[in-house]
Motif scaffolding. Structure first.
Motif, PDB file in Angstrom:
ATOM      1  N   LYS A 167      52.403   7.429  20.935  1.00 53.12           N
ATOM      2  CA  LYS A 167      52.532   7.085  19.517  1.00 53.12           C
ATOM      3  C   LYS A 167      52.073   8.256  18.658  1.00 53.12           C
ATOM      4  N   ARG A 212      46.074  -4.883  31.028  1.00 52.83           N
ATOM      5  CA  ARG A 212      46.504  -6.244  30.674  1.00 52.83           C
ATOM      6  C   ARG A 212      47.679  -6.618  31.564  1.00 52.83           C
TER       7      ARG A 212
ATOM      8  N   CYS B 245      49.129  -9.509  24.127  1.00 50.43           N
ATOM      9  CA  CYS B 245      48.851  -8.141  23.669  1.00 50.43           C
ATOM     10  C   CYS B 245      48.414  -7.237  24.816  1.00 50.43           C
ATOM     11  N   LEU B 246      48.943  -6.021  24.849  1.00 47.11           N
ATOM     12  CA  LEU B 246      48.570  -5.030  25.852  1.00 47.11           C
ATOM     13  C   LEU B 246      47.290  -4.295  25.485  1.00 47.11           C
ATOM     14  N   GLY B 247      46.852  -4.450  24.244  1.00 51.35           N
ATOM     15  CA  GLY B 247      45.662  -3.723  23.793  1.00 51.35           C
ATOM     16  C   GLY B 247      45.904  -2.230  23.666  1.00 51.35           C
ATOM     17  N   CYS B 248      47.157  -1.834  23.507  1.00 49.63           N
ATOM     18  CA  CYS B 248      47.466  -0.394  23.505  1.00 49.63           C
ATOM     19  C   CYS B 248      47.168   0.254  22.158  1.00 49.63           C
ATOM     20  N   SER B 250      49.036   0.493  19.546  1.00 52.09           N
ATOM     21  CA  SER B 250      50.171   1.091  18.830  1.00 52.09           C
ATOM     22  C   SER B 250      50.299   0.527  17.417  1.00 52.09           C
ATOM     23  N   LEU B 253      47.840   2.252  15.123  1.00 51.28           N
ATOM     24  CA  LEU B 253      48.098   3.693  14.995  1.00 51.28           C
ATOM     25  C   LEU B 253      49.305   3.935  14.094  1.00 51.28           C
ATOM     26  N   LEU B 254      50.313   3.042  14.206  1.00 54.76           N
ATOM     27  CA  LEU B 254      51.536   3.229  13.433  1.00 54.76           C
ATOM     28  C   LEU B 254      51.409   2.658  12.032  1.00 54.76           C
ATOM     29  N   GLN B 284      41.975  -2.623  18.281  1.00 54.67           N
ATOM     30  CA  GLN B 284      42.574  -3.255  19.456  1.00 54.67           C
ATOM     31  C   GLN B 284      42.014  -2.691  20.755  1.00 54.67           C
ATOM     32  N   PHE B 285      41.256  -1.601  20.686  1.00 52.06           N
ATOM     33  CA  PHE B 285      40.717  -0.981  21.906  1.00 52.06           C
ATOM     34  C   PHE B 285      39.495  -1.747  22.406  1.00 52.06           C
ATOM     35  N   GLU B 334      57.561  -1.005  17.426  1.00 53.40           N
ATOM     36  CA  GLU B 334      57.186  -0.289  18.648  1.00 53.40           C
ATOM     37  C   GLU B 334      56.223  -1.092  19.516  1.00 53.40           C
ATOM     38  N   LEU B 336      55.622  -3.359  22.522  1.00 52.08           N
ATOM     39  CA  LEU B 336      56.319  -3.779  23.740  1.00 52.08           C
ATOM     40  C   LEU B 336      56.246  -5.294  23.916  1.00 52.08           C
ATOM     41  N   SER B 337      55.166  -5.897  23.401  1.00 50.51           N
ATOM     42  CA  SER B 337      55.034  -7.346  23.526  1.00 50.51           C
ATOM     43  C   SER B 337      55.688  -8.076  22.364  1.00 50.51           C
TER      44      SER B 337
END
Lengths: 244, 631
Positions: A167, A212, B245-248, B250, B253-254, B284-285, B334, B336-337
């Motif tokens: 990102k 996850r 949620c993947l916790g990524c 994104s 950040l976006l 989210q981290f 963006e 994914l989930s």
């Protein structure tokens, strides 16, 4: 007193050591703060006492275990350098069959000098204090970890996933191209170099602390992928690790 | 709160009247070329096959029609890697401040992203101004451009599809050319200096505010978002999102308005010098809310998603009166989930218990309550016991609006204690037509009720303390509610003292209760009446005389004073002289609370709506308000 630093290698492609050598000017600057006492690619000298040992490669040949134990004995701090040392790496790919079968399949002959056991990470033999993940390692991350150790800090790896680096760099998502990507569960720190190069993440840096799993599996299914397909990708670098 | 800086931006730099000029594509090219000589010009361009916002090298590369998927300009105003200062580890540690930001133009920002800058301004100029952001903000000119929403955009639901100010220049797409609109003095000067032919061109007629069309819509007025979330803290939807949620990170950040950051030191290889930098962080981290001993205050992904939504649609709304979301859709585009804010909010709304709220004017519609008992307290005062259709939760000091259809509506303090049930007591003194009509009501009749409204005494925070209750006249209503609540939970309070004053015996509300309390062992109740001809045989005294032999421990006392302002002027100094802290004194500042919704303005004390923030206030919170108790 400068810290005594040594680099050692076991089974591997030596790409991680090369990454260290490729630091060139930066490596010369680092030498002002450390005393390099052992590094087979660069020098012939050896040392009795080592403050920080960086060890590359996986353990598979007769005698490897004994040599690694000796390195551990001589070193105050031992750091696994790269995937092979960290979790077995690509060397461990053939571990689903016995070394004898593997040898027959690859060489079709019994060549005694190629006798190996199933490759294992360093941690299967000795206590590993810290690790520099990746295949190959990221040179700047190596420097940061070395610097932290020189300052007697705990070296920290990013706890977030490769997605973050995609990102930030504004790379398009591999999933949008129908590619399997391990980025959402793989530890960042590589600056998403494979995605930048048009590829996808194969997880060479290992899993994040808290992958996850269930949302990830759902996403794979949505993209028409089975868990087995992603496991194939994952095992490239992480045979000995639990799957996401 | 606006800082001096943003005031400067909004007031001083606003030109008297926007200029409107036609500008052809070739003129834009010349304009950008000229700008490149003096500025770092940031624009959307194609790099390695992708549209990205970056420093322009060649004016011909600039793309003005680009999709909303292009990442936001946040990275230039609040970059991911931002040096705060450099340091040198000499004998004396030497600090070097960050040098000024380069003069820069962001050429081509969609309306939502211009709105996002306003939100960053709100947050980063508030309190201690963030000087690193300020330096970049001051050195950067913003040029807006029209956009076409895609299927993820929902700016139209938040009003961020249109923009009237907050830019230096704006390019409106017309058939075959653009109309350029100035939005600031800096923008006007930029056009004059770098596109003089356009600047000197003929005046064009202004366009009306340009409104977009989005298919992706929030199905309710966005002003209800804070209230919707208020009731949804424990909604099951957060668990659902937590599982998806993947916790990524994104999404944050976006997001063009997310700016939470981490601060770290980066040493050079020389280990002799380094920089302190800040980098974007994400709620989210895993470690974002983790503290040194390993405790994590938002340990599940459900907690983190909830925090994200609350911050976007509630917390920052309450601070700055706008959502911190501009509906740009980047978080969903963006993800994914596929976590989609519009779907989440609409689902939450559909699951919320009050669908009636969507009907226009429904917040003004009373519900019917039954009178289950009427007690004649005195010649003028009647106490009504009312049963509502559902249980009612309030703090002592809150009020209800009683409706008599045909005569209107009036506010009344709740005179009983909250007990978790569906009954309350309201005291009505016969005065005007509405109260006279109420006095004619009988047991079994129904009346209209709205409420409860307002914020009362914080009972839980009074636990373990001595209570000093001071009531003047009808001020006893709120005090009765508080006292009943305290007596129902007597072991949780220390000494309770009630001082009650009135003009004459007739002005004493709840005379029977007062006599009961006076006789009770549970509290010390003292009464003073000014009128010398009082039939109770109590000395005719002003309420301040009740303080003469009062023995309180100011460290462990909470005082609740409820009565007319002249009583506050008299009593407050006595309490402070006894050593009571300002935050331990609660005043009842009832005004004419007409709507109860923080809208009509009739109950306003300076900038505060009594019906929302009061009527019960700690003295420390209102002492600076000139209209609170002064004459």
């Amino acid at each position: 007193m400068k810290m005594k630093v040594g680099l050692f290698d076991f089974a591997g492609c030596e790409g991680c050591q090369l990454t260290v050598m490729n630091l060139e000017d930066q490596l010369l600057q680092v030498l002002q703060h450390i005393e390099l006492v052992e590094f087979r690619e660069l020098m012939t000298e050896t040392a009795e006492q080592i403050d920080i040992a960086f060890v590359e490669g996986s353990i598979c040949r007769p005698g490897d275990r004994q040599r690694l134990k000796q390195i551990r004995q001589r070193s105050k701090v031992l750091v696994a350098l790269g995937s092979c040392a960290d979790n077995g790496g690509v060397n461990a790919l053939g571990s689903d069959r016995t070394p004898e079968v593997l040898r027959q399949q690859v060489y079709a002959n019994d060549l005694p000098h190629l006798y190996t056991e199933t490759p294992q990470p360093l941690s299967a033999v000795v206590k590993v204090d810290y690790r520099v993940p990746g295949c190959p390692i990221d040179g700047q991350e190596f420097l940061a970890i070395l610097q932290a150790l020189l300052l007697q800090q705990q070296p920290e790896l990013p706890a977030f996933a490769v997605c973050v680096e995609c990102k930030l760099a504004e790379y398009p998502c591999s999933f949008d191209y129908g590619q399997v990507c391990l980025g959402p569960v793989t530890r960042a720190g590589c600056r998403a170099i494979c995605i930048d190069g048009g590829g996808h993440c194969r997880g060479c840096r290992g899993l994040i602390d808290n992958p996850r799993t269930s949302p990830y599996h759902r996403i794979l299914e949505q993209h028409g992928l089975t868990v087995e397909e992603i496991l194939d990708q994952y095992r490239t670098f992480n045979v000995s690790e639990k799957a996401p | 709160m606006l800082s001096d800086f943003s005031l400067k931006f909004q007031a001083e730099e606003q030109p008297e009247r926007p200029l409107w000029r036609a500008i052809q594509s070739t003129e834009i090219l010349h304009f950008v070329r000229s700008l490149l000589l003096a500025y770092d010009v940031i624009g959307v361009q194609k790099k390695r096959g992708r549209l990205v916002l970056d420093s322009l090298q060649d004016a011909a590369d600039l793309v003005l029609e680009f999709p909303p998927a292009v990442h936001s300009p946040k990275k230039f105003l609040f970059p991911h890697w931002d040096q705060l200062f450099r340091f040198k580890l000499d004998e004396n540690i030497l600090l070097e401040a960050e040098t000024a930001a380069p003069p820069r133009i962001i050429f081509g920002m969609h309306p939502c992203d211009l709105h996002a800058v306003k939100i960053l301004d709100d947050c980063l100029f508030e309190g201690e101004t963030d000087s690193s952001y300020r330096a970049k903000r001051e050195a950067t000119l913003l040029i807006g451009v029209d956009c076409t929403p895609d299927e993820f955009c929902f700016c139209t639901s938040l009003g961020t599809d249109r923009i009237a100010e907050g830019f230096d220049l704006f390019l409106h797409k017309r058939d075959g050319h653009y109309l350029i609109q100035t939005g600031s003095e800096r923008g006007r000067k930029l056009l004059q200096d770098h596109a003089p032919e356009t600047y000197d061109g003929p005046e064009e007629s202004p366009l009306p505010l340009q409104v977009k069309q989005c298919d992706n819509k929030i199905k309710f007025p966005f002003e209800s978002l804070p209230n919707l979330l208020e009731d949804a803290y424990d909604d099951k939807i957060w668990q659902e999102l937590g599982h998806r949620c993947l916790g990524c990170g994104s999404c944050t950040l976006l997001c063009p308005t997310c700016y939470c950051f981490n601060v770290q030191d980066k040493l050079e290889i020389s280990m002799q010098e380094g920089q302190r930098i800040r980098t974007w962080d994400s709620c989210q981290f895993d470690q974002f809310a983790q503290v040194a001993n390993g405790n994590n205050f938002r340990s599940s992904q459900a907690d983190r998603q909830r925090h994200r939504f609350f911050r976007k649609y509630k917390y920052l709304w309450e601070k700055h009166q706008r959502t911190a979301c501009v509906g740009c859709g980047r978080c969903r585009r963006e993800c994914l989930s596929e976590i989609e804010p519009v779907t989440v909010l609409n689902q939450m709304f559909a699951d919320s218990p009050q669908p009636a709220e969507t009907r226009p004017g429904s917040e003004y519609q009373p519900q019917m309550a039954q009178i289950i008992d009427v007690e004649q307290l005195s010649e003028k005062d009647r106490l009504f016991r009312l049963r509502l259709p559902q249980s009612i939760d309030f703090t002592p000091g809150s009020f209800m609006q009683i409706s008599v259809f045909g005569l209107g509506e009036a506010p009344f303090s709740i005179a009983s204690a909250p007990d978790g049930g569906n009954e309350i007591e309201l005291m009505v003194r016969k005065a005007g037509t509405l109260t006279q009509a109420l006095h004619r009501s009988r047991k079994g009749d129904s009346i209209g009720l709205r409420g409860p409204f307002g914020s009362g005494y914080p009972l839980a925070s009074m636990h373990g303390k001595d209570l000093l209750l001071v009531a003047g006249g009808r001020g006893l209503l709120a005090i009765r509610s508080l006292l009943q609540a305290a007596l129902a939970d007597r072991h949780n309070f220390g000494r309770i003292t009630l001082l009650c004053g009135a003009r004459d015996i007739e002005a004493l509300v709840f005379p029977e209760d007062l006599l009961d309390w006076h006789r009770s062992e549970l509290l010390d109740c003292r009464i003073a009446v000014k009128d010398p001809d009082n039939s109770w045989g109590i000395p005719s005294l002003d309420i301040s005389y009740l303080f003469k032999d009062l023995d309180i421990d100011p460290q462990r006392t909470i005082a609740a004073v409820s009565g007319p302002p002249e009583m506050y002027r008299q009593v407050n100094p006595l309490l402070f002289r006894m050593g009571l802290a300002e935050e331990n004194l609660y005043l009842n500042l009832e005004r004419h609370m007409k709507c109860g919704l923080g809208k009509c303005g009739k109950c306003q004390i300076n900038n505060i709506y009594v019906c929302e923030c009061g009527p019960i206030f700690p003295y420390s919170a209102i002492k600076h308000l000139g209209e609170a108790i002064e004459r």
